[in-house]
Design a protein around this motif. Structure first.
Motif, PDB file in Angstrom:
ATOM      1  N   LEU A 159      21.330  38.574  52.980  1.00  0.00           N
ATOM      2  CA  LEU A 159      22.194  38.013  51.936  1.00  0.00           C
ATOM      3  C   LEU A 159      23.653  38.009  52.382  1.00  0.00           C
ATOM      4  O   LEU A 159      24.404  37.071  52.082  1.00  0.00           O
ATOM      5  CB  LEU A 159      22.023  38.807  50.638  1.00  0.00           C
ATOM      6  CG  LEU A 159      20.647  38.721  49.964  1.00  0.00           C
ATOM      7  CD1 LEU A 159      20.616  39.574  48.708  1.00  0.00           C
ATOM      8  CD2 LEU A 159      20.296  37.269  49.621  1.00  0.00           C
ATOM      9  N   LYS A 160      24.037  39.041  53.113  1.00  0.00           N
ATOM     10  CA  LYS A 160      25.410  39.102  53.630  1.00  0.00           C
ATOM     11  C   LYS A 160      25.669  37.952  54.603  1.00  0.00           C
ATOM     12  O   LYS A 160      26.745  37.332  54.587  1.00  0.00           O
ATOM     13  CB  LYS A 160      25.627  40.447  54.318  1.00  0.00           C
ATOM     14  CG  LYS A 160      27.073  40.730  54.680  1.00  0.00           C
ATOM     15  CD  LYS A 160      27.225  42.149  55.229  1.00  0.00           C
ATOM     16  CE  LYS A 160      28.669  42.445  55.589  1.00  0.00           C
ATOM     17  NZ  LYS A 160      28.825  43.822  56.124  1.00  0.00           N
ATOM     18  N   GLU A 161      24.679  37.653  55.444  1.00  0.00           N
ATOM     19  CA  GLU A 161      24.811  36.539  56.392  1.00  0.00           C
ATOM     20  C   GLU A 161      24.895  35.198  55.659  1.00  0.00           C
ATOM     21  O   GLU A 161      25.658  34.307  56.054  1.00  0.00           O
ATOM     22  CB  GLU A 161      23.618  36.527  57.353  1.00  0.00           C
ATOM     23  CG  GLU A 161      23.688  37.585  58.444  1.00  0.00           C
ATOM     24  CD  GLU A 161      24.884  37.381  59.369  1.00  0.00           C
ATOM     25  OE1 GLU A 161      25.148  36.223  59.762  1.00  0.00           O
ATOM     26  OE2 GLU A 161      25.563  38.373  59.670  1.00  0.00           O
ATOM     27  N   MET A 162      24.129  35.046  54.581  1.00  0.00           N
ATOM     28  CA  MET A 162      24.168  33.797  53.805  1.00  0.00           C
ATOM     29  C   MET A 162      25.536  33.627  53.135  1.00  0.00           C
ATOM     30  O   MET A 162      26.079  32.512  53.077  1.00  0.00           O
ATOM     31  CB  MET A 162      23.051  33.798  52.758  1.00  0.00           C
ATOM     32  CG  MET A 162      21.644  33.715  53.357  1.00  0.00           C
ATOM     33  SD  MET A 162      21.365  32.214  54.351  1.00  0.00           S
ATOM     34  CE  MET A 162      21.487  30.943  53.088  1.00  0.00           C
ATOM     35  N   ALA A 163      26.069  34.723  52.615  1.00  0.00           N
ATOM     36  CA  ALA A 163      27.393  34.656  52.004  1.00  0.00           C
ATOM     37  C   ALA A 163      28.443  34.263  53.035  1.00  0.00           C
ATOM     38  O   ALA A 163      29.348  33.459  52.767  1.00  0.00           O
ATOM     39  CB  ALA A 163      27.747  36.008  51.376  1.00  0.00           C
ATOM     40  N   LYS A 164      28.312  34.800  54.252  1.00  0.00           N
ATOM     41  CA  LYS A 164      29.246  34.488  55.329  1.00  0.00           C
ATOM     42  C   LYS A 164      29.150  33.020  55.741  1.00  0.00           C
ATOM     43  O   LYS A 164      30.161  32.365  56.003  1.00  0.00           O
ATOM     44  CB  LYS A 164      28.954  35.392  56.529  1.00  0.00           C
ATOM     45  CG  LYS A 164      29.949  35.261  57.670  1.00  0.00           C
ATOM     46  CD  LYS A 164      29.619  36.245  58.790  1.00  0.00           C
ATOM     47  CE  LYS A 164      30.593  36.107  59.959  1.00  0.00           C
ATOM     48  NZ  LYS A 164      30.263  37.041  61.068  1.00  0.00           N
ATOM     49  N   ALA A 165      27.916  32.491  55.759  1.00  0.00           N
ATOM     50  CA  ALA A 165      27.703  31.090  56.151  1.00  0.00           C
ATOM     51  C   ALA A 165      28.371  30.129  55.169  1.00  0.00           C
ATOM     52  O   ALA A 165      28.755  29.016  55.550  1.00  0.00           O
ATOM     53  CB  ALA A 165      26.201  30.802  56.245  1.00  0.00           C
ATOM     54  N   THR A 212      29.354  37.701  45.071  1.00  0.00           N
ATOM     55  CA  THR A 212      28.375  38.679  45.548  1.00  0.00           C
ATOM     56  C   THR A 212      28.181  39.805  44.524  1.00  0.00           C
ATOM     57  O   THR A 212      27.773  40.912  44.853  1.00  0.00           O
ATOM     58  CB  THR A 212      28.804  39.265  46.901  1.00  0.00           C
ATOM     59  OG1 THR A 212      30.126  39.802  46.786  1.00  0.00           O
ATOM     60  CG2 THR A 212      28.784  38.206  47.987  1.00  0.00           C
ATOM     61  N   ILE A 213      28.475  39.518  43.275  1.00  0.00           N
ATOM     62  CA  ILE A 213      28.294  40.503  42.197  1.00  0.00           C
ATOM     63  C   ILE A 213      26.826  40.871  42.065  1.00  0.00           C
ATOM     64  O   ILE A 213      26.473  42.025  41.837  1.00  0.00           O
ATOM     65  CB  ILE A 213      28.829  39.938  40.855  1.00  0.00           C
ATOM     66  CG1 ILE A 213      30.339  39.767  40.910  1.00  0.00           C
ATOM     67  CG2 ILE A 213      28.437  40.855  39.696  1.00  0.00           C
ATOM     68  CD1 ILE A 213      30.907  39.036  39.709  1.00  0.00           C
TER      69      ILE A 213
END
Length: 462
Positions: free
Chosen positions: A395-401, A409-410
């Motif tokens: 999920l962190k990688e998707m947010a970064k993309a 990201t709440i």
């Protein structure tokens, strides 16, 4: 078979072995943990808890276990018997009780049941309280009362009627207009307690109700989640009866969906949109729904001059955000209406009353009403997780993309585009990632979901 322990309560399937399912031992263990927490939290001499249940087959057994566990701890119990989740929520403050327990697995199939836990306001416990109860249960830290200090059980079967009284007292419920509209509806009570409560409400509002599956046996005639694919009988009955529309609730009556006069779904997501439209037309203000709910609520709220806020998924999160923003109405896109003038809990009865008031005042058909709102389409998909997969890292990688789109990201990752959105979150109850999308057409929503799924798979393989 399954037992799921979470901060919102304990739920599981009936039968099987202790600790793996919702057995009598588990019901007693967690009822005792709740009672212990309640004493620590309230710190007083006498305690009172309201207990009610939906009509599922295991309900009476589980309720008797829970109530007598509390009695064994010196806690007095108000037994509502067959009831609804919002009715128990309303009853807790009316009884000046210290808390409440609802025995229901909501929309889950009949083999499931659960203990849903309330505080003294009749609201679901927050995460801190839930974690404390789980810790008490894990440590077997409960103590019971001596024989002279046992609690007592009193029965009160009047609370469904009292709940309806409170709904009808609300200034925005236009009972005269509803009665004058001479409406006919078909109601699917899925053989649970909605079959008791909803026809009583409709009768008092002067609405002719054709009852479908309203015998509270707990033997659900179809999958009890109020979705289109489960409601063929309701659709046929609406057309056959020439009804103005159809109504369906889930087994504990906190989710609400409508069907138009043509037998087509009004849309579970649009239950809140319509009720909010009515409330905001009378009392301007703010609204809240969770991140996985339709953007149509934001559009309608802003058309009335209010502000919309999205919360993390979960009723307790919606309620907190509603209080923080002083929202006049809120809820969840699964058909859950939260109207603070009555109480801070999802309530199908107040939703029905507000929707009927809107319909009676607008003097239009349900299909015409739906056509008057911004039209969005949703796709709800999921990815089965491989054991030991680092979901948070994915999920962190998707947010970064999608950093340029300023994702939230709440609660997982929510990415808002100009004409669509996508919400990714890991389930609290299943080993899956949920992918919810919304766009201006079903094809666009499905295409966006498939694109995101492909990207998640690519990230997980690296």
């Amino acid at each position: 078979m399954t037992l799921i322990k979470s901060i919102s309560g304990i739920r599981g399937t009936i039968g099987g072995s202790v600790g793996d399912n919702l057995t009598p031992i588990d019901a007693v263990k967690f009822a005792a943990a709740y009672g212990t927490w309640l004493k620590q939290y309230r710190q007083k001499d006498n305690y009172r808890v309201v207990v009610g249940r939906d009509a599922r087959i295991s309900g009476e057994m589980i309720q008797n276990l829970v109530m007598n566990t509390l009695v064994g701890m010196g806690i007095h119990v108000v037994d509502l018997g067959l009831s609804t989740t919002p009715t128990v929520e309303v009853a807790v403050p009316m009884e000046h009780a210290d808390g409440g327990i609802i025995l229901t697995a909501s929309h889950n199939p009949k083999q499931w049941n659960a203990l849903k836990l309330l505080n003294e306001k009749g609201e679901f416990l927050d995460g801190k309280a839930g974690e404390a109860i789980l810790k008490i249960a894990e440590q077997d830290a409960s103590e019971f009362s001596e024989v002279d200090n046992l609690g007592k059980i009193t029965t009160n079967a009047a609370y469904i009627d009292m709940h309806i009284d409170e709904v009808l007292k609300l200034p925005l419920v236009n009972a005269k207009a509803i009665d004058k509209a001479n409406l006919k509806v078909v109601f699917d009570g899925v053989n649970s307690t909605g079959g008791i409560a909803v026809p009583l409400l409709l009768d008092r509002l002067g609405v002719h109700c054709v009852k479908l599956y309203c015998n509270p046996t707990g033997d659900f005639p179809h999958n009890p989640e109020p979705l289109k694919e489960h409601l063929g009988d309701l659709s046929e009955a609406v057309i056959k009866e020439g009804a103005d529309f159809g109504i369906v609730v889930d087994p504990d009556v906190d989710r609400l969906a409508f069907m138009d006069e043509k037998g087509d779904m009004f849309g579970e997501e649009y239950t809140l949109v319509a009720c909010a439209d009515y409330v905001l037309s009378k009392i301007p203000g703010n609204t809240v729904s969770n991140m996985s709910s339709t953007r149509a609520l934001k559009d309608v709220t802003e058309s009335h001059g209010g502000s919309y806020t999205a919360s993390a998924v979960g009723e307790v999160n919606v309620v907190k955000m509603m209080k923080d923003t002083n929202a006049v109405i809120g809820g969840e896109g699964n058909g859950g209406i939260i109207y603070p003038d009555l109480h801070y809990g999802r309530d199908a009865l107040v939703g029905i009353a507000l929707f009927l008031s809107l319909l009676a005042e607008k003097k239009m058909s349900v299909s015409e009403l739906k056509a008057s709102y911004p039209l969005y389409f949703m796709s709800k998909k999921k990815i089965q997780l491989i054991p030991n997969l680092d979901v948070d890292a994915i999920l962190k990688e998707m947010a970064k993309a999608y950093e340029s789109s300023n994702p939230s990201t709440i609660d997982g990752v929510k990415i808002d585009f100009e004409d669509s959105w996508v919400h990714l979150r890991k389930s609290n109850t299943e080993p899956i990632i949920r992918i919810y999308t919304e766009a201006g057409s079903q094809m666009e929503a499905d295409t966006l979901a498939d694109k995101i799924i492909s990207e998640i798979k690519a990230v997980s393989e690296n």
